[in-house]
Each structure stands twice: as C-alpha cells, then as structure tokens.
Design a protein around this motif. Structure first.
Motif, short mmCIF file in Angstrom:
data_model
loop_
_atom_site.label_atom_id
_atom_site.label_comp_id
_atom_site.label_asym_id
_atom_site.label_seq_id
_atom_site.Cartn_x
_atom_site.Cartn_y
_atom_site.Cartn_z
N HIS A 183 35.31 22.08 106.19
CA HIS A 183 36.34 21.20 106.72
C HIS A 183 36.19 21.03 108.23
CE1 HIS A 183 40.14 19.20 106.99
NE2 HIS A 183 40.49 20.01 107.96
N HIS A 222 36.89 17.87 111.72
CA HIS A 222 37.41 16.57 112.12
C HIS A 222 36.37 15.85 112.95
CE1 HIS A 222 40.99 19.18 111.51
NE2 HIS A 222 41.14 18.26 110.59
N HIS A 226 45.76 15.99 105.92
CA HIS A 226 45.98 15.62 107.31
C HIS A 226 44.75 14.91 107.82
CE1 HIS A 226 43.98 19.60 107.68
NE2 HIS A 226 43.33 18.98 108.66
ZN LIG Z 1 41.67 19.59 109.34
#
Ligand SMILES: [Zn+2]
Ligand SMILES: [Zn+2]
Ligand SMILES: [Zn+2]
Ligand SMILES: [Zn+2]
Lengths: 145, 145
Positions: free
Chosen positions: A94, A96, A132
């Motif tokens: 994970h 971003h 998110h």
């Molecule tokens: Zn995240």
DNA sequence: GTGATAACGAGAATCATTCTCACCGCAATC
DNA sequence: GATTGCGGTGAGAATGATTCTCGTTATCAC
C-alpha cells in the motif's frame, strides 16, 4: 515488477497470483504498463499498443483489462487528470502518489505517519474505515529550474 | 454559511467577497446547495432547481456556475463518485472530507497533524507543493447498525 | 438611458467509458 | 478428430457527464 526487463513469464505469474486468467491481450497491456515510468490513460495505452506492434487489440479490451487488473489490485488508478483515469503498475504494498503537475512524474510514497492520523480521524467520528485516497501534486525540482 | 436559513443578502455577500458577480442564477445555485446537508452533482442540482421553483435555469449555467464557484473557492468538489463530480458548500477554512460509503453523509475534517506529514513528504522529495486531495471513505455508525 | 461586457439558455458537440453481439480460442468431452 | 461450452475479444454503437456555440439578455459604470 516495474522493471521493463520483466519476462512474459513474470507477467503470467503476476496475473495468476491475482486470480486473473492469462491471455495474450492482458500480457500486452502489462508489458506496455511496465515500460511506462509514470502513468498512462487507457486511450494512450491503446494507441501505443496499436502503433508499437501493430497489435490488434480492441479499445474495449484495454478498458476491460485495466478495470479487471485494478479490481484485482494488480494496477493502481490515479485520478489527477480530471475527466479520465490514469493507470500505473506499482509496487505491491500500500502506498500513495506524489505527482509533478508539469512533467507528470510519479513517485510512490510509503512514508509512515499517515496511517496513525487516518486511524485517529476514523475513530473520532466513529466511522469504519473502508478506503482512502491521498494524492499529492507539486512541482518537481527539474520543473522548477 | 451552511445554515439553510441564510438570507439572499448573505449569499450575495459571499459571492462579492470572492469576486464573483451576483446574478439570479448564481444565487439560486447557492440557495440549493445550502439546503443540501451533504453533496450533490451538477445534474442533481439542476433537476432540483427546475422542479422546485419551476426556475428556468440552463444546465450549462449550473455547470458554469459550479465551476466558477469552485475556482473561486466558494464551493468544494468531491470526487468520490467515480465518473462525476459532487459539489458542496463547506466552511471557509481548508479541510478534507470523510464520506459514508452508504448514506453519503459528509463530514468536514480539520484535524491537525496532516499538514506536518504533507510538508515532510513534499520536502523529502524536493517538490514544491501545489495541491493535495485527501478523501476518507467509511461506514458511519448509523449505517453499521 | 447607453454601450461595453459578462452571463444565459437551448441544443449541438465532445469525449472517455461502457454496452452489444457475433465470433474466436481453448479445454474438457464425446 | 469432431463437438460443445464458455470466457475473452473486436468493432462499432450507445451512454452520459461535461463543454461549446451562438444568438439573446442581464449587469454595471458612466
Ligand atoms: Zn493509504
Ligand atoms: Zn516535473
Ligand atoms: Zn489539506
Ligand atoms: Zn452512513
């Protein structure tokens, strides 16, 4: 997996590992994604696939493939383009994205510190976290010169 | 400003304060946004405006107005709807959104702690920050019962 | 009022994405 | 080897949100 020198077998394994049946078209989309250092739209990928190898692949197939791969967590989708989605073959953990507004360079962010904040916010408002999105946009050092 | 009991004058002031010329249509869009506790799409707002007062307002005008108001920071845009934008009349200070995936309840988040993280990430990669989007999705307590 | 300028309305145009459906490739079965 | 079942595919049509066009109208400074 990002390295452009990944073999066809690597891609086949990647698909199998994510419960996606292997087809010629899916391998071609993956190969094309692998040589793109940043991200690309479905339209762009389709045009490249047609030009590069004269490959005969349908636009709908590219969309179907990307949408399947995204659902199966093989590729990431970025929404910074306002009106169309971008796709990217990223690392498996994970993270971003930090995107340069000018040259569209994409950098994967896996800093610690955010998840604590997220957890605190969800808890404070008594929400059960389901997802998110965090997208950072800026100007990279090259584009500021 | 969110309260539905805001007067026409309040809306006119809000527009003026953001350097936006006051017109009947812009006031109507604002009034409609003010009575929506969560967010709404341009299409939805247009339909409501037509139905409610039989108001004669063009779809293009609703789009133009929302896009202008968004640019002038009078309304926020949310992108959680995949394929269309949502608009919301929010507080005037910078914040993010927590959205219930089920009932679409929107909660404004102004917690501290995120901006430090953001600054650190931008600095570490030598990017000049220009924008960021953070959208949290979850299930609110009501929707988990 | 008057003129310059910005905003509007209606419908057409755009454009990414999805849908339809006939056809194909492959694997299990006869 | 032929047959059948079925998910995948290609081409083009359809969809649907958003934007554009252009003739008309409201706004505002003078
Ligand atoms: Zn995240
Ligand atoms: Zn750059
Ligand atoms: Zn922020
Ligand atoms: Zn809820």
């Amino acid at each position: 997996m990002k390295p452009a020198q990944a073999t066809e077998q690597d891609f086949a394994d990647l698909l199998a590992r994510h419960d996606v049946q292997v087809t010629r078209q899916r391998l071609e989309v993956l190969r094309e994604l692998a040589v793109e250092p940043n991200d690309a739209t479905a339209q762009t990928l389709w045009k490249r696939l047609r030009e590069r190898s004269g490959a005969t692949i349908g636009l709908a197939t590219v969309y179907r493939t990307l949408s399947l791969l995204s659902e199966k967590r093989v590729v990431d989708t970025l929404a910074h383009n306002e009106g169309e989605l971008c796709y990217r073959l990223c690392g498996e953990t994970h993270h971003h994205h930090l995107v340069c507004a000018n040259c569209h360079r994409v950098i994967e962010i896996d800093e610690q510190g955010l998840s604590d904040w997220l957890e605190r916010v969800f808890a404070k408002h008594d929400f059960l976290a389901t997802a998110h999105t965090v997208e950072l946009t800026g100007l990279c050092s090259d584009c500021r010169k």
